[in-house]
Design an enzyme around this catalytic site. Structure first.
Site, short mmCIF file in Angstrom:
data_model
loop_
_atom_site.label_atom_id
_atom_site.label_comp_id
_atom_site.label_asym_id
_atom_site.label_seq_id
_atom_site.Cartn_x
_atom_site.Cartn_y
_atom_site.Cartn_z
CG ASP A 104 52.80 169.62 72.23
OD1 ASP A 104 53.45 168.96 71.40
OD2 ASP A 104 52.21 169.11 73.19
CD GLU B 141 49.57 164.91 66.69
OE1 GLU B 141 48.78 164.63 67.61
OE2 GLU B 141 50.73 164.46 66.64
#
Length: 533
Positions: free
Chosen positions: A14, A186
């Site tokens: 991420d 997301e």
């Protein structure tokens, strides 16, 4: 000069990339590992080194009891107004209809300084990010979690203004993007570039279908138009690409006016028993970080070399800067603090767990709860960053009963790990025991007990990782090594093996002491060696 991917090896998912002047930083998720968030630094996008864990205090990150793969999800690092801003999510519930999570903001003037106490922002969803607009306004974005049975749980991307003066969100949140047909929208990052606001998101889930989607609008609240060749990054269509799971990305413009995309990726292994359901393989190293170069066409970004991502990428026109390694091959615990590459589970390394000074040149760990606990574990570990390495330690430990054990552990989560430990047998005294936890099913496969001679002070323990298999070894004098001829499968320490891929970390190796009798007996570790082959 070339960028060689992945630039951050091992569990570093991420990525949020950020530039401050001529310095570049990437913040990555740490989930249940403490301290929270890893920040890496580079001068050239080629060479990176770990420089900071900003969430060092329980007041910033209280994870005791957090579930496996809870904790810190998808931090967002930015630089504005002369300081660094870090947004992070602490996820408390990962299973079921609800996703209980809380979004926070901390700041610091220096990347490795003392970060502020957190400001709680909201709890409406995860993967929050902070956008600093050119007019001085600031906005928080996050995915919206919808628990209702008749709705998709990923309810779109919401935006809300943040008042730095009031240190809180103001106005009302608004859904500005519901995503594409790939679903699972997301990881929003917003950029104001030229005439447009560009909204970069992740879609498709964080397995092999993962992708990066980008959309643009002339207005911050939309409507947003999706890229004509969306997604801009995915490896789903190319199972032979060495970089898989490509998605969850962020963008940086270099000080030389070049554009790059940092993104999540995985490098699978393919064991001989791969089934049709796992033909993409398993990634014991977890989700890693790679970088791709971007070019612009018709005011849209594209990945140079193709949307599947490349192993080698042209570096920016910046002189190379190489850093010293952040860990020694052998750590003899000469410092008063743990090496930056070591982490603990859920809670900080305090005097409750251990000491680096009580036994000079040793790491002392006090026995606490088992490896299946989500509360208090005395376990100090580092990431697997290669599929070919040795890890070794020496432990002095005198257990008095079978509930006390200390040794070398390879770990994914509370339900998946292996451990070679010194423990106690009522008839034989000190013994070595191999314990395997495989999706919460336990076994101790040694048919013959390994008895530790009375005169032995240090028991030497080693693990050899050989890609898809790994083996434990032991010695009583550091010269004569004995192999435990039980092949352990690396794939069982991967996201892809755990409950069919529902978790998000990676393999760790380290030192652990447990005492479920409650007496907190100490174990002294003389050194820790980690050497890649």
């Amino acid at each position: 000069m070339k960028i060689t991917n992945p630039v951050l090896k091992g569990f570093n998912p991420d990525p949020s990339i950020c530039r401050a002047g001529e310095d570049y930083y990437i913040a990555v998720s740490t989930f249940e590992w403490f301290p929270g968030v890893q920040i890496h630094h580079s001068k050239d996008l080629v060479n990176w080194h770990l420089v900071a864990h900003p969430l060092q205090r329980v007041s910033q990150l209280d994870m005791k009891g957090n579930p496996n793969s809870g904790g810190v999800w998808a931090p967002c690092l930015s630089y504005s107004d002369g300081k660094f801003w870090l947004i992070y999510t602490d996820v408390k519930v990962v299973d079921g209809a609800w996703k209980d999570c809380h979004n926070y903001l901390v700041t610091c003037e220096t990347i490795n300084g003392d970060w502020s106490e957190p400001i709680k922002l909201n709890s409406s969803g995860f993967d929050a990010s902070l956008f600093h607009d050119t007019d001085g306004k600031k906005y928080l974005l996050n995915m919206l979690w919808d628990h209702r049975i008749d709705r998709h749980s990923f309810g779109g991307i919401v935006i809300q203004e943040y008042s730095d003066k009031e240190q809180k969100l103001i106005g009302k949140p608004k859904v500005i993007f519901e995503g594409t047909d790939r679903k699972l929208t997301e990881a929003p990052h917003l950029y104001h570039i030229g005439n447009y606001y560009y909204l970069l998101t992740a879609e498709g889930g964080t397995r092999y279908e993962h992708a990066a989607t980008i959309a643009r609008s002339a207005n911050i609240e939309g409507p947003y138009e999706v890229h004509p060749d969306n997604p801009i990054l995915t490896s789903w269509h190319d199972p032979g690409n060495p970089l898989q799971k490509c998605g969850h990305a962020s963008i940086v413009q270099t000080h030389t006016d070049e554009w790059y995309l940092a993104h999540l990726t995985g490098r699978p292994i393919h064991p001989d028993d791969d089934s049709i359901f796992q033909q993409r393989g398993y990634c014991p190293l977890g989700r890693e970080t790679a970088i791709q170069k971007l070019y612009w066409k018709d005011e849209w970004p594209y990945v140079v070399g193709g949307k599947e991502g490349s192993l080698e990428v042209d570096a920016p026109s910046i002189p190379e800067t190489i850093f010293e390694a952040t860990y020694p091959e052998v750590d003899e615990f000469e410092d008063s603090t743990l090496n930056i590459n070591f982490q603990t589970l859920r809670i900080p390394f305090t005097n409750e767990l251990g000491s680096l000074t009580q036994a000079p040149n040793h790491l002392r760990l006090f026995g606490h709860e088992s490896l299946t606990s989500t509360f208090t574990q005395a376990f100090v570990a580092r990431r697997w960053q290669s599929l070919h390495f040795e890890a070794e330690t020496a432990v002095e430990f005198y257990p008095e009963n079978f509930q006390q054990a200390a040794g070398l552990v390879n770990y994914y989560n509370t339900e998946n790990w292996t451990a070679l430990q010194v423990t106690h047998d009522e008839e034989l005294g000190r013994i070595l025991e191999l314990t395997i936890c495989d999706n919460f099913s336990f076994s101790q496969p040694l048919n013959n007990k390994i008895v530790i001679p009375r005169e032995v002070k240090y028991v030497y323990l080693r693990v050899n990782i050989e890609k898809d298999k790994y083996y434990y070894f032991y010695s009583f004098n550091k010269e004569d090594w004995h192999k435990i001829d039980i092949a352990l499968e690396s794939k069982k320490l991967s996201d892809d093996y755990i409950r069919g891929g529902g978790f998000f970390t990676g393999a760790f190796v380290g030192m652990q002491c447990q005492d479920t009798s409650g007496n907190h007996i100490p174990a002294d570790f003389r050194y820790f060696r980690y050497k890649e082959k």
